[in-house]
Structures are given as C-alpha cells and as structure tokens.
Design a protein around this motif. Sequence first.
Motif, PDB file in Angstrom:
ATOM      1  N   ARG A   1       2.231  19.958   9.304  1.00 42.91           N
ATOM      2  CA  ARG A   1       3.182  19.107   8.596  1.00 42.91           C
ATOM      3  C   ARG A   1       2.941  19.185   7.096  1.00 42.91           C
ATOM      4  O   ARG A   1       1.818  19.287   6.637  1.00 42.91           O
ATOM      5  CB  ARG A   1       3.057  17.650   9.070  1.00 42.91           C
ATOM      6  N   GLU A   2       4.032  19.140   6.364  1.00 42.80           N
ATOM      7  CA  GLU A   2       3.973  19.162   4.906  1.00 42.80           C
ATOM      8  C   GLU A   2       4.441  17.808   4.407  1.00 42.80           C
ATOM      9  O   GLU A   2       5.571  17.377   4.710  1.00 42.80           O
ATOM     10  CB  GLU A   2       4.909  20.275   4.391  1.00 42.80           C
ATOM     11  N   GLN A   3       3.568  17.139   3.671  1.00 34.56           N
ATOM     12  CA  GLN A   3       3.873  15.777   3.222  1.00 34.56           C
ATOM     13  C   GLN A   3       4.063  15.760   1.704  1.00 34.56           C
ATOM     14  O   GLN A   3       3.209  16.240   0.951  1.00 34.56           O
ATOM     15  CB  GLN A   3       2.762  14.811   3.618  1.00 34.56           C
ATOM     16  N   LYS A   4       5.184  15.215   1.274  1.00 26.48           N
ATOM     17  CA  LYS A   4       5.480  15.109  -0.143  1.00 26.48           C
ATOM     18  C   LYS A   4       4.787  13.869  -0.722  1.00 26.48           C
ATOM     19  O   LYS A   4       4.825  12.794  -0.135  1.00 26.48           O
ATOM     20  CB  LYS A   4       6.980  14.999  -0.368  1.00 26.48           C
TER      21      LYS A   4
ATOM     22  N   LEU B   1       0.825  -1.214   0.000  1.00 17.85           N
ATOM     23  CA  LEU B   1       0.000   0.000   0.000  1.00 17.85           C
ATOM     24  C   LEU B   1       0.855   1.257   0.000  1.00 17.85           C
ATOM     25  O   LEU B   1       0.575   2.214  -0.718  1.00 17.85           O
ATOM     26  CB  LEU B   1      -0.928   0.008   1.219  1.00 17.85           C
ATOM     27  N   SER B   2       1.922   1.270   0.831  1.00 18.91           N
ATOM     28  CA  SER B   2       2.773   2.458   0.933  1.00 18.91           C
ATOM     29  C   SER B   2       4.142   2.063   1.464  1.00 18.91           C
ATOM     30  O   SER B   2       4.279   1.727   2.650  1.00 18.91           O
ATOM     31  CB  SER B   2       2.139   3.508   1.855  1.00 18.91           C
ATOM     32  N   GLU B   3       5.136   2.110   0.596  1.00 17.25           N
ATOM     33  CA  GLU B   3       6.488   1.760   0.993  1.00 17.25           C
ATOM     34  C   GLU B   3       7.007   2.728   2.055  1.00 17.25           C
ATOM     35  O   GLU B   3       7.659   2.324   3.029  1.00 17.25           O
ATOM     36  CB  GLU B   3       7.408   1.775  -0.222  1.00 17.25           C
ATOM     37  N   GLU B   4       6.709   4.015   1.874  1.00 16.78           N
ATOM     38  CA  GLU B   4       7.195   5.029   2.819  1.00 16.78           C
ATOM     39  C   GLU B   4       6.599   4.815   4.201  1.00 16.78           C
ATOM     40  O   GLU B   4       7.301   4.850   5.213  1.00 16.78           O
ATOM     41  CB  GLU B   4       6.845   6.430   2.292  1.00 16.78           C
ATOM     42  N   LYS B   5       5.293   4.564   4.271  1.00 18.43           N
ATOM     43  CA  LYS B   5       4.645   4.323   5.559  1.00 18.43           C
ATOM     44  C   LYS B   5       5.118   3.010   6.174  1.00 18.43           C
ATOM     45  O   LYS B   5       5.309   2.909   7.390  1.00 18.43           O
ATOM     46  CB  LYS B   5       3.128   4.300   5.379  1.00 18.43           C
ATOM     47  N   TYR B   6       5.340   1.994   5.352  1.00 18.86           N
ATOM     48  CA  TYR B   6       5.845   0.709   5.836  1.00 18.86           C
ATOM     49  C   TYR B   6       7.203   0.878   6.503  1.00 18.86           C
ATOM     50  O   TYR B   6       7.465   0.301   7.565  1.00 18.86           O
ATOM     51  CB  TYR B   6       5.937  -0.267   4.665  1.00 18.86           C
TER      52      TYR B   6
END
Length: 236
Positions: A230-233, A59-64
């Motif tokens: 927060r600023e999320q890319k 689903l999301s590598e960054e969140k994982y």
Amino acid sequence: MATVRNAKLIKISTPYTKSGVLWEDFQRRRERDHPVWQMSTFEMNPTVTPEMAEPERRLSEEKYQREYLAQFTDAVNGWIVPEILDPCVVPGRRELPYHRDMNYVAAIDPAMRNNDFALVIVHRLPNGTVVVDRVERWAGTKETPLPFEFVLNQIKSILESYSINCVTGDQHYCDAIGQHLMKLGIVYKLFTFGSQTRGKLFTQFKHYLVQGKVELLDVVELLRELRNLREQKTPR
C-alpha cells in the motif's frame, strides 16, 4: 454454502482503500441481492459517543473518518495495479535452474520473529530485463524465533547451487549474519536501508514493472506480498 440450509455470509470491516471486495459491494450496492450498508461507529454502537472519539480525530482526521465515520479513503492506494503486475508474472514458473552462462545476484531480507526471512536470486538479460530465478522464505513467530544459523546454512546451499559466493542484505542483524556467513565462505554485502532508500528502490522497481522489464515467478507468497503493498499519502 450451497450445501447448508439458510446459510449466511456476513462481511464486516472498517473501510480502507477504494478497492477490494467491500468497495465493489458498496459501489454496486443497488445491483446486489443482499443488503449493503455503511454506518458510523456511533450508529452501530451508541455506547460510543463522538466526544469519546474526539482525541482520535485530533490525532488524525483521515484515520478518524475511516475508523469512526466509515469513510473509504483516498490517502491509501494499492502500490501496483493488476494490469501492470500480472503481465510480469510467468505462469507456472516456480523457479529457474542454474545456467552457467548467467551472472546471478542474491539478496536476503533477514528477520527472526513475526516477519519472513527471505532470499531472492535474480539475473539480468541483455535487453535489461530482470529475471527472478528463485525465491525462498522462512517464517518465525514471537514464541519460536528462527534459528538463523539453520537458515543461513540453507541459504549457503542454495547460493552454491547457483555458483554465488556473496549476498546483499540490510543492516538488521548484520554483524551476527555477516560473521556466520563468513565462516561458511559467503561474503555479506551491507546495504543500509532507510526511509529514503525505500522510496528510491520501490520507485525504480515500479518503473521496471511498468516497462515490463521484470519476469516474476508464479509464487503465491511473493505475489501476495506485492499485491498487498500500500502507498500512503502524507503531508510530506
């Protein structure tokens, strides 16, 4: 803790941005007189296996990487740094009284549950600096929603004290709020708020902050909200 024998302080969290208490502890771990460690979910809790978390990774590598591998992220950053925000705060100024030579503008951010219902009053100086004169907030909960008629009656009194007869707000609850304000003699100006307008507004506001063209009140709740932005890319 100094008065408690063998007192212990334990800080534990999923890593998030590369800022804050945990990030500083991690960066300076060799200097600390207490242990600092960074371990994955699978090491801290062997009953959770990588195979169990694989759907989350897809689903999301960054969140994982944050949630399961305990990695601090570059994708989320603080929206404004203290070096820019702090000089715009006027120490000790909680609100400014009405001055008849000023032209005031008011805006509300309506909310009934969970979030705050907020009001802000500002004016602009001849040099273009935006001065925040007053900020008010009313908090409701899921169990006890705000009675918006009560809040709007209070807002009317505040607006009158600054000789304001109109207020700007977004589309949420706009029909009910607009009708009630009309009965109170206040004009409700609708500003449709969406993902595109959000970006433009925050960009413009940040531009003013960087230039030092904003005078903010020294109000804890207001400054907490700004510091927690927060600023999320994203890929887009």
